[in-house]
Design a protein around this motif. Structure first.
Motif, short mmCIF file in Angstrom:
data_model
loop_
_atom_site.label_atom_id
_atom_site.label_comp_id
_atom_site.label_asym_id
_atom_site.label_seq_id
_atom_site.Cartn_x
_atom_site.Cartn_y
_atom_site.Cartn_z
N SER A 276 52.73 -38.23 66.29
CA SER A 276 52.10 -38.63 67.54
C SER A 276 52.22 -37.50 68.55
O SER A 276 53.27 -36.85 68.65
CB SER A 276 52.75 -39.90 68.09
OG SER A 276 52.14 -40.30 69.31
N LEU B 144 36.62 -36.23 66.91
CA LEU B 144 38.05 -36.45 67.12
C LEU B 144 38.32 -37.95 67.23
O LEU B 144 37.46 -38.73 67.66
CB LEU B 144 38.53 -35.74 68.38
CG LEU B 144 38.36 -34.22 68.41
CD1 LEU B 144 38.95 -33.64 69.69
CD2 LEU B 144 39.00 -33.57 67.19
N THR B 145 39.53 -38.36 66.85
CA THR B 145 39.85 -39.80 66.80
C THR B 145 41.10 -40.12 67.61
O THR B 145 42.14 -40.51 67.07
CB THR B 145 40.05 -40.26 65.35
OG1 THR B 145 41.09 -39.45 64.75
CG2 THR B 145 38.77 -40.13 64.55
N PRO B 146 41.05 -39.96 68.94
CA PRO B 146 42.22 -40.31 69.75
C PRO B 146 42.48 -41.81 69.72
O PRO B 146 41.54 -42.61 69.71
CB PRO B 146 41.83 -39.84 71.16
CG PRO B 146 40.33 -39.87 71.16
CD PRO B 146 39.92 -39.50 69.77
N THR B 147 43.74 -42.18 69.69
CA THR B 147 44.07 -43.61 69.80
C THR B 147 44.08 -44.07 71.24
O THR B 147 43.98 -45.26 71.52
CB THR B 147 45.45 -43.89 69.16
OG1 THR B 147 46.44 -43.07 69.79
CG2 THR B 147 45.43 -43.62 67.67
N PHE C 262 46.84 -38.56 70.13
CA PHE C 262 46.48 -38.49 68.71
C PHE C 262 47.65 -38.99 67.88
O PHE C 262 48.79 -38.58 68.09
CB PHE C 262 46.12 -37.06 68.31
CG PHE C 262 44.95 -36.48 69.05
CD1 PHE C 262 43.67 -36.97 68.84
CD2 PHE C 262 45.14 -35.45 69.96
CE1 PHE C 262 42.59 -36.44 69.53
CE2 PHE C 262 44.06 -34.92 70.65
CZ PHE C 262 42.78 -35.41 70.43
N SER D 33 48.45 -39.79 63.73
CA SER D 33 47.97 -39.76 62.36
C SER D 33 48.98 -38.99 61.51
O SER D 33 50.17 -38.91 61.86
CB SER D 33 46.58 -39.11 62.30
OG SER D 33 46.05 -39.14 61.01
N VAL E 202 46.99 -34.48 63.41
CA VAL E 202 47.38 -34.45 64.81
C VAL E 202 47.38 -33.02 65.33
O VAL E 202 46.86 -32.73 66.43
CB VAL E 202 48.78 -35.09 64.99
CG1 VAL E 202 49.30 -34.83 66.41
CG2 VAL E 202 48.70 -36.59 64.73
N GLN F 37 43.73 -31.72 65.78
CA GLN F 37 43.03 -32.33 66.91
C GLN F 37 43.61 -31.87 68.24
O GLN F 37 42.88 -31.66 69.21
CB GLN F 37 43.08 -33.86 66.79
CG GLN F 37 42.31 -34.37 65.58
CD GLN F 37 42.12 -35.87 65.61
OE1 GLN F 37 41.19 -36.38 66.22
NE2 GLN F 37 43.02 -36.59 64.94
N SER F 38 44.93 -31.69 68.31
CA SER F 38 45.54 -31.20 69.54
C SER F 38 45.07 -29.78 69.85
O SER F 38 44.84 -29.42 71.01
CB SER F 38 47.07 -31.23 69.42
OG SER F 38 47.54 -32.56 69.31
#
Length: 436
Positions: A234, A258-261, A279, A281, A286, A289-290
């Motif tokens: 995370s 991108l798949t942010p929570t 993020f 995963s 992670v 994406q970061s």
């Protein structure tokens, strides 16, 4: 006035006369007179009821059968009932009117079934969110809610108030994770909807109706949820800078792969606007994406900080605490495209706000008790097809303002549903929109 006083005296006498029957229906110490309740309980109830209609007692059934019997008795005697869990959100919503007793599900707190392989769990409604999350975490799973007061909030209270939180970005609202429930009707009969597996049901979608109904249609006793695996990694990014650049970053992220929570717009009293992006995963996903998030921030000349481990935990605790520092707490909604301009509008007030970027829903804390400021903010939201509902506020302020601020066209259908589910208006009378 004389007739009202006579009716009130008659109701109080009826409750006192029937108290021994209540005690015979529930387990030991299951009926507590209001005058003997803890100061915390008394304060919570006083904020949820009309000052002239405090209940006579709090009833704590330990099983669904006991709760059913109490409601059957209340139905026969025409008692008005205020359902709750641990009472942490009793002060949300309107004032319950003419309440005779508070019915708490706090002792209905068992874990009924955890199907680890199916990623589902069934619990009684009085279990606290923190307790369930702790048990799920031991199995490497979690329930994707981020509610207010997570240590004391019960699962039933979270569903009854539809209190989702920041994970709405990836996992949807409360209803999207609820796959089954049991509840006690106003006549004391037990009803069920859905099941322990993910499926659709025919007829009324009772799960949708009861989610966010504030205990006005039935008393939740058992709930089944879909779960998710606990993420291996995370990381949270905080972007800040020019509002137009923040708005552009938000649009870009919503359209990207991108798949942010979490994707939240956050404003502080010092008029700083931030975009909080989380993020969660596998580590590789992670990290990738970061990196892309930092590249986006650089391209838009935005400051960016990344938080992991204990630093991330501390950040999220600070974000929760900022909404729990007094003042007036409101639930708000606005068209997502108007979220950043609304945050700029808020800069003139002593305000703190969080808006979930995809849905436009969020919470607002105003550090004032001026009803004109509340109305000014509400008018701005309504002008942009939004809304403002008072959650926490001094009793005097709630008495001056329309708590719900509802101006839609669904009031009559809601009244018909109330009439069908609770024709004698025994459950949480007056708490919901339009005095339902």
């Amino acid at each position: 006035m004389g007739d009202d006083a006579h009716i009130l005296r008659g109701r109080l006498s009826s409750v006192k006369a029937i108290a021994p029957q209540l005690e015979s229906l529930v387990s030991t110490d299951g009926v507590i007179p209001f005058s003997e309740a803890s100061p915390v309980w008394q304060s919570q109830i006083q904020q949820a009821t009309q000052p002239e209609s405090l209940p006579q007692c709090i009833v704590y059934p330990r099983t669904s059968a006991e709760l059913s019997e109490v409601m059957q008795l209340a139905h026969r005697e025409n008692w008005r009932v205020l359902p709750c869990g641990q009472g942490s959100k009793l002060h949300w919503g309107g004032f319950a009117q003419g309440v005779d007793l508070v019915l708490s599900t706090q002792r209905l707190n068992r874990l009924i079934d955890h199907a680890i392989g199916d990623l589902t769990v069934t619990v009684e409604a009085g279990m606290s969110f923190a307790e369930l999350q702790h048990r799920l975490h031991e199995a490497g799973q979690f329930l994707a809610f981020d509610p207010a007061y997570p240590e004391t909030a019960t699962l039933g209270g979270i569903v009854a108030t539809a209190d989702t939180g920041s994970w709405r970005q990836a996992y949807g609202g409360v209803r999207d994770r609820l796959i089954g429930l049991s509840f006690v009707r106003s006549d004391g009969q037990i009803a069920k909807a859905g099941g322990r597996v993910v499926k659709n049901v025919a007829g009324y979608d009772l799960m949708k109706l009861l989610t966010g109904s504030y205990g006005t249609l039935g008393i939740l006793t058992q709930l089944s949820f879909r779960l998710y695996p606990w993420p291996q990694e995370s990381e949270t990014g905080a972007l800040q800078g020019n509002p137009q650049a923040i708005e552009q970053a938000t649009r870009t992220l919503l359209k990207s792969a991108l798949t942010p929570t979490v994707l939240d717009l956050v404003s502080e009293n010092e008029s700083v606007l931030k975009l909080i992006v989380r993020f969660q995963s596998i580590p590789e996903a992670v990290q990738q994406q970061s990196t892309q998030l930092l590249e986006l921030a650089t391209s838009l000349s935005l400051e960016a900080d990344l938080y992991t481990g204990t630093f991330e935990d501390r950040l999220w605790q600070q974000l929760r605490d900022r909404m729990a520092n007094g003042g007036i707490l409101c639930k708000i909604g606005i068209r997502p495209t108007q979220a950043v301009p609304f945050m700029s509008f808020l800069a003139q007030f002593p305000a703190t706000a969080t808006i979930h970027a995809r849905s436009g829903l969020g919470k607002l804390r105003l550090d004032t008790d001026d009803p004109q400021i509340v109305q000014q903010v509400r008018s701005h939201l309504e002008a942009h097809q939004g809304f403002l509902t008072l959650l926490e506020a001094p009793i005097e302020l709630k008495q001056k303002l329309d708590i719900w601020g509802y101006s839609g066209n669904a009031l009559e259908p809601m009244r018909r549903l109330k009439q069908q589910f609770d024709p004698t208006h025994l459950l949480s009378p007056g708490r919901f929109v339009g005095g339902i």
